[in-house]
Design a protein around this motif. Structure first.
Motif, PDB file in Angstrom:
ATOM      1  N   THR A  56      -9.974   9.863   3.867  1.00  0.00           N
ATOM      2  CA  THR A  56      -8.935  10.148   4.590  1.00  0.00           C
ATOM      3  C   THR A  56      -7.636   9.348   4.029  1.00  0.00           C
ATOM      4  O   THR A  56      -7.878   8.435   3.142  1.00  0.00           O
ATOM      5  CB  THR A  56      -8.766   9.968   5.995  1.00  0.00           C
ATOM      6  N   ARG A  57      -6.548   9.808   4.320  1.00  0.00           N
ATOM      7  CA  ARG A  57      -5.462   8.830   3.936  1.00  0.00           C
ATOM      8  C   ARG A  57      -4.777   8.162   5.140  1.00  0.00           C
ATOM      9  O   ARG A  57      -4.846   8.540   6.364  1.00  0.00           O
ATOM     10  CB  ARG A  57      -3.973   9.729   3.387  1.00  0.00           C
ATOM     11  N   PHE A  58      -4.273   6.851   4.821  1.00  0.00           N
ATOM     12  CA  PHE A  58      -3.389   6.179   5.673  1.00  0.00           C
ATOM     13  C   PHE A  58      -2.370   5.427   5.050  1.00  0.00           C
ATOM     14  O   PHE A  58      -2.301   5.298   3.942  1.00  0.00           O
ATOM     15  CB  PHE A  58      -4.392   5.114   6.552  1.00  0.00           C
ATOM     16  N   THR A  59      -1.449   5.020   6.009  1.00  0.00           N
ATOM     17  CA  THR A  59      -0.266   4.318   5.739  1.00  0.00           C
ATOM     18  C   THR A  59      -0.251   3.092   6.388  1.00  0.00           C
ATOM     19  O   THR A  59      -0.819   2.958   7.519  1.00  0.00           O
ATOM     20  CB  THR A  59       0.897   5.325   5.535  1.00  0.00           C
ATOM     21  N   ALA A  60       0.655   2.211   6.001  1.00  0.00           N
ATOM     22  CA  ALA A  60       0.869   0.947   6.530  1.00  0.00           C
ATOM     23  C   ALA A  60       2.323   0.415   6.606  1.00  0.00           C
ATOM     24  O   ALA A  60       3.156   0.840   5.435  1.00  0.00           O
ATOM     25  CB  ALA A  60       0.141  -0.234   6.047  1.00  0.00           C
ATOM     26  N   ALA A  61       2.752  -0.279   7.552  1.00  0.00           N
ATOM     27  CA  ALA A  61       4.069  -0.844   7.883  1.00  0.00           C
ATOM     28  C   ALA A  61       4.294  -1.893   8.694  1.00  0.00           C
ATOM     29  O   ALA A  61       3.345  -1.639   9.779  1.00  0.00           O
ATOM     30  CB  ALA A  61       5.204   0.240   7.844  1.00  0.00           C
ATOM     31  N   TYR A  62       5.279  -2.261   9.084  1.00  0.00           N
ATOM     32  CA  TYR A  62       5.556  -3.231  10.003  1.00  0.00           C
ATOM     33  C   TYR A  62       5.627  -2.535  11.491  1.00  0.00           C
ATOM     34  O   TYR A  62       6.095  -1.657  11.436  1.00  0.00           O
ATOM     35  CB  TYR A  62       6.474  -4.235   9.855  1.00  0.00           C
TER      36      TYR A  62
ATOM     37  N   TYR B 295      -7.171   7.075   0.519  1.00  0.00           N
ATOM     38  CA  TYR B 295      -5.808   7.008  -0.343  1.00  0.00           C
ATOM     39  C   TYR B 295      -4.843   6.224   0.603  1.00  0.00           C
ATOM     40  O   TYR B 295      -4.762   6.713   1.871  1.00  0.00           O
ATOM     41  CB  TYR B 295      -5.456   8.636  -0.125  1.00  0.00           C
ATOM     42  N   VAL B 296      -4.339   5.387   0.056  1.00  0.00           N
ATOM     43  CA  VAL B 296      -3.358   4.503   0.809  1.00  0.00           C
ATOM     44  C   VAL B 296      -1.955   4.802   0.353  1.00  0.00           C
ATOM     45  O   VAL B 296      -1.746   4.609  -0.766  1.00  0.00           O
ATOM     46  CB  VAL B 296      -3.722   3.069   0.421  1.00  0.00           C
ATOM     47  N   SER B 297      -1.040   5.069   1.402  1.00  0.00           N
ATOM     48  CA  SER B 297       0.345   5.337   0.921  1.00  0.00           C
ATOM     49  C   SER B 297       1.396   4.324   1.514  1.00  0.00           C
ATOM     50  O   SER B 297       0.962   4.090   2.906  1.00  0.00           O
ATOM     51  CB  SER B 297       0.859   6.655   1.555  1.00  0.00           C
ATOM     52  N   PRO B 298       2.067   3.710   0.782  1.00  0.00           N
ATOM     53  CA  PRO B 298       3.214   2.758   1.238  1.00  0.00           C
ATOM     54  C   PRO B 298       4.179   3.553   2.005  1.00  0.00           C
ATOM     55  O   PRO B 298       4.131   4.728   2.152  1.00  0.00           O
ATOM     56  CB  PRO B 298       3.473   1.941   0.166  1.00  0.00           C
TER      57      PRO B 298
END
Length: 213
Positions: free
Chosen positions: A207-213, A152-155
């Protein structure tokens, strides 16, 4: 090279994930509701009419796929949970089943207080149903997707817009990734980079991961 099915390939996130995958040499099936309205997708994409909430459509596309990307939107609260249930039901017990990569909501991420952004008093009412729908899907994957490989990918919860592809990002878990100013920012283009990177080199299975700069 992977065989990737993108549900919602005509949308803001789905179209960028589709383009990113094609540009890296992957074979992509773009499952959309209206193929005639997606002429902006790369010419090498195979366009099909497909719905992630349709068991028949999913079963037709599963056999040759390595990954199923769920990038759907624009529906009522139950849409995302219906899609998660349909995909998990189709894949459970299937040998060498493809992975599910679900593009979820940033509002399901946790604040520093440990509460979800969607539960904050100032969360906009117009986005609440969609946020709750994405939360329902995440809860389902975590509790009921045994035997199926999912991510699951969260912005970011707030500053997430179309923009530049830099190819750079950082990842986190249940809380947003922030910069030195405390901001969590990412372009749709670099979300696509993160998604295709995860398909190529799995680091966040089940699992879930999120991404950002």
């Amino acid at each position: 090279m992977s065989n990737i099915v993108v549900f919602g390939a005509g949308g803001t996130a789905g179209s960028r994930i589709t383009t990113e995958a094609v540009n890296r040499g992957h074979r992509v099936v773009a499952a959309v509701r209206r193929p005639e309205a997606t002429s902006y997708l790369p010419a090498s994409v195979r366009l099909v009419t497909g719905d992630a909430t349709s068991e028949r459509a999913v079963r037709d596309l599963v056999p040759d796929a390595d990954a199923l990307v769920v990038a759907i939107g624009g529906g009522e609260r139950g849409l995302w949970l219906d899609a998660a249930r349909t995909l998990v039901g189709a894949l459970r017990g299937m040998p060498a089943a493809p992975r599910i990569i679900h593009i979820g909501g940033g509002s399901t991420l946790l604040t520093r207080k440990g509460t979800r952004y969607l539960d904050e008093p100032d969360f906009p009412d117009e986005y609440r149903d969609a946020a709750l729908g994405q939360a329902d899907a995440l809860d389902f994957y975590r509790s009921s997707a045994d035997g199926v490989t999912w991510t699951y990918v969260s912005p970011p919860p707030l500053e997430f817009h179309p923009g530049e592809r830099t190819g750079h990002y950082r990842t986190g878990g249940d809380q947003p990734v922030t910069d030195d100013q405390g901001r969590s920012v990412l372009s749709y283009e670099d979300l696509a980079v993160a998604v295709v990177d995860e398909i190529e080199n799995p680091r966040h299975e089940n699992t879930r991961f999120t991404a950002a700069y």
